[in-house]
Structure formats: C-alpha cells, structure tokens
Motif scaffolding. Structure first.
Motif, PDB file in Angstrom:
ATOM      1  N   SER A 184       0.796  -1.229   0.000  1.00  0.00           N
ATOM      2  CA  SER A 184       0.000   0.000   0.000  1.00  0.00           C
ATOM      3  C   SER A 184       0.830   1.282   0.000  1.00  0.00           C
ATOM      4  N   GLY A 185       2.107   1.171   0.391  1.00  0.00           N
ATOM      5  CA  GLY A 185       2.941   2.360   0.526  1.00  0.00           C
ATOM      6  C   GLY A 185       2.744   3.104   1.829  1.00  0.00           C
ATOM      7  N   ALA A 186       1.864   2.603   2.697  1.00  0.00           N
ATOM      8  CA  ALA A 186       1.623   3.259   3.992  1.00  0.00           C
ATOM      9  C   ALA A 186       2.899   3.254   4.828  1.00  0.00           C
ATOM     10  N   LEU A 187       3.097   4.342   5.598  1.00  0.00           N
ATOM     11  CA  LEU A 187       4.295   4.497   6.413  1.00  0.00           C
ATOM     12  C   LEU A 187       3.960   4.369   7.899  1.00  0.00           C
ATOM     13  N   TYR A 188       4.934   3.848   8.634  1.00  0.00           N
ATOM     14  CA  TYR A 188       4.786   3.621  10.074  1.00  0.00           C
ATOM     15  C   TYR A 188       6.083   4.024  10.752  1.00  0.00           C
ATOM     16  N   ASP A 189       5.968   4.529  11.991  1.00  0.00           N
ATOM     17  CA  ASP A 189       7.137   4.886  12.794  1.00  0.00           C
ATOM     18  C   ASP A 189       7.235   3.943  13.980  1.00  0.00           C
ATOM     19  N   GLU A 190       8.457   3.466  14.263  1.00  0.00           N
ATOM     20  CA  GLU A 190       8.687   2.604  15.418  1.00  0.00           C
ATOM     21  C   GLU A 190       9.215   3.460  16.558  1.00  0.00           C
ATOM     22  N   ARG A 191       8.536   3.364  17.707  1.00  0.00           N
ATOM     23  CA  ARG A 191       8.943   4.126  18.885  1.00  0.00           C
ATOM     24  C   ARG A 191       8.808   3.257  20.120  1.00  0.00           C
ATOM     25  N   GLY A 192       9.932   2.982  20.774  1.00  0.00           N
ATOM     26  CA  GLY A 192       9.899   2.227  22.030  1.00  0.00           C
ATOM     27  C   GLY A 192       9.271   0.871  21.911  1.00  0.00           C
ATOM     28  N   GLY A 193       9.528   0.150  20.819  1.00  0.00           N
ATOM     29  CA  GLY A 193       8.968  -1.178  20.648  1.00  0.00           C
ATOM     30  C   GLY A 193       7.528  -1.206  20.204  1.00  0.00           C
ATOM     31  N   ARG A 194       7.003  -0.075  19.794  1.00  0.00           N
ATOM     32  CA  ARG A 194       5.632   0.046  19.284  1.00  0.00           C
ATOM     33  C   ARG A 194       5.675   0.624  17.888  1.00  0.00           C
TER      34      ARG A 194
END
Length: 199
Positions: A184-194
């Motif tokens: 889909s090209g959707a973006l996600y950020d990883e922060r503190g194991g989440r």
C-alpha cells in the motif's frame, strides 16, 4: 431474521446475532454471546457464553473462542485456532472433587480491530492481541502482542511488523525507525517497541 443459520448449527435463543451474519453447520453459539453484523462463523466453530464479537469477523472452521473473549471489528480467527480462558486449568480440586463452573475464574483473550490469528494458533489467557497484529499459524501466544506486530513460534515472539494489508513491512533505507508497506505504501514509525501509523 436477517442472519443465516445452517440447519445443524446451534444458536442459543439468548444470543444476539447481527444482520448479514452467517453461521455454518455444526457451529455452536452459546448463551448471551453477541456477534456483530457481517460475520462468518465456520463449520464446527464454538463461541462461548457472553463472548463479544464485533462486525465483519471471520471465525474459520473449528475455531474455539471461550468466554469471556472480546474480538474487535474485522478480526480473523484461523481454522482450529483456540482462545483459552483458564489461567490454571485443572479438572479437579486438590482434594480430587470435580470442579464446576463457579470453582475457577475465567480470564479473557482480547483481540483488537483487524488482527489475525493463524491456523491452529493458541492464545493463552489472559492476553491482548493488538490492532492489526498477525499471529502466525501454530504460534502459542502467552504475552500481550503490540499493534501491527508479526509474532511466531512457541512461545510467540515478535519477528517483524505488518501493516493493515497483512503484508510484512520493510524498513525504509536510511531511516532505521521508519517502516513501509510494500503493497500500500503506507508508512509507520517505530517508537519504544511500538509501531505508530503515520497520518
């Protein structure tokens, strides 16, 4: 009646079934269970007393959902997956007498919106499966699973991340905390194991 129940299915009269839901042969829906609209309950599946199931949920053949489980909208429960409810399972008391319904405390498996539980996976209550998480086939979940996590193994461990499409995310080049869905090209950020969806 705006839902369909196959002739050999058993649906308790106190259960609430949403519009457009289909319950296939040999499935059993127990007392006071609540199923939302547009659900599919496969052959031989079991839904325990008081279980709460959202809209557009699929319980595949022989899935076992024991009370007091709660499943959010869009959840997928694969064939022969099991959601347990007893932290210390025993048939008898230490003295040898048979345990009855009031002799133990049922604990819940909670499954967040859009999450999927693979075939023959087992969720050992009490445990929470996060939104859009993916539990691999045959995994045994003994601890909470974060949103968007991909878990596998016995006991289940996080081996990656998945997006809403269910596809394993890939790390963006040069951005160690940024993940992308190749479909889909959707973006996600990883922060503190989440993992957090970008708007």
């Amino acid at each position: 009646m705006d839902f369909k129940v196959r002739p050999t299915a058993q649906v308790d009269e106190s259960a609430t079934i949403g519009a457009g839901t289909t319950i296939w042969d040999l499935a059993q829906i127990r007392e006071d269970a609540m199923l939302g609209s547009g659900c599919v309950v496969g052959r031989g599946a079991y839904v325990g007393p008081g279980v709460r199931i959202g809209d557009n949920v699929k319980l595949q053949n022989h899935a076992l959902v024991y009370e007091p489980a709660v499943l959010g909208d869009g959840v997928f429960v694969g064939p022969a997956a099991v959601l347990t409810n007893d932290r210390f399972p025993r048939s008898v008391h230490p003295e040898g007498g048979l345990k009855r319904g009031g002799d133990w405390e049922a604990v819940a498996v909670e499954v967040g919106e859009g999450a999927s539980l693979g075939a023959r996976s087992v969720c050992v209550a009490p445990v929470r499966i996060g939104r859009w998480a993916l539990v691999a086939a045959g995994a045994v979940v003994t601890g909470d699973v974060p949103d968007f996590a991909l878990v596998a193994g016995v006991p289940a461990r996080r081996i990656g991340w998945v997006g809403r499409a269910g596809v394993r995310l890939v790390r963006r080049d040069g951005e160690p905390d940024r993940w992308e869905c190749p479909e889909s090209g959707a973006l996600y950020d990883e922060r503190g194991g989440r993992l957090i969806e970008r708007a």
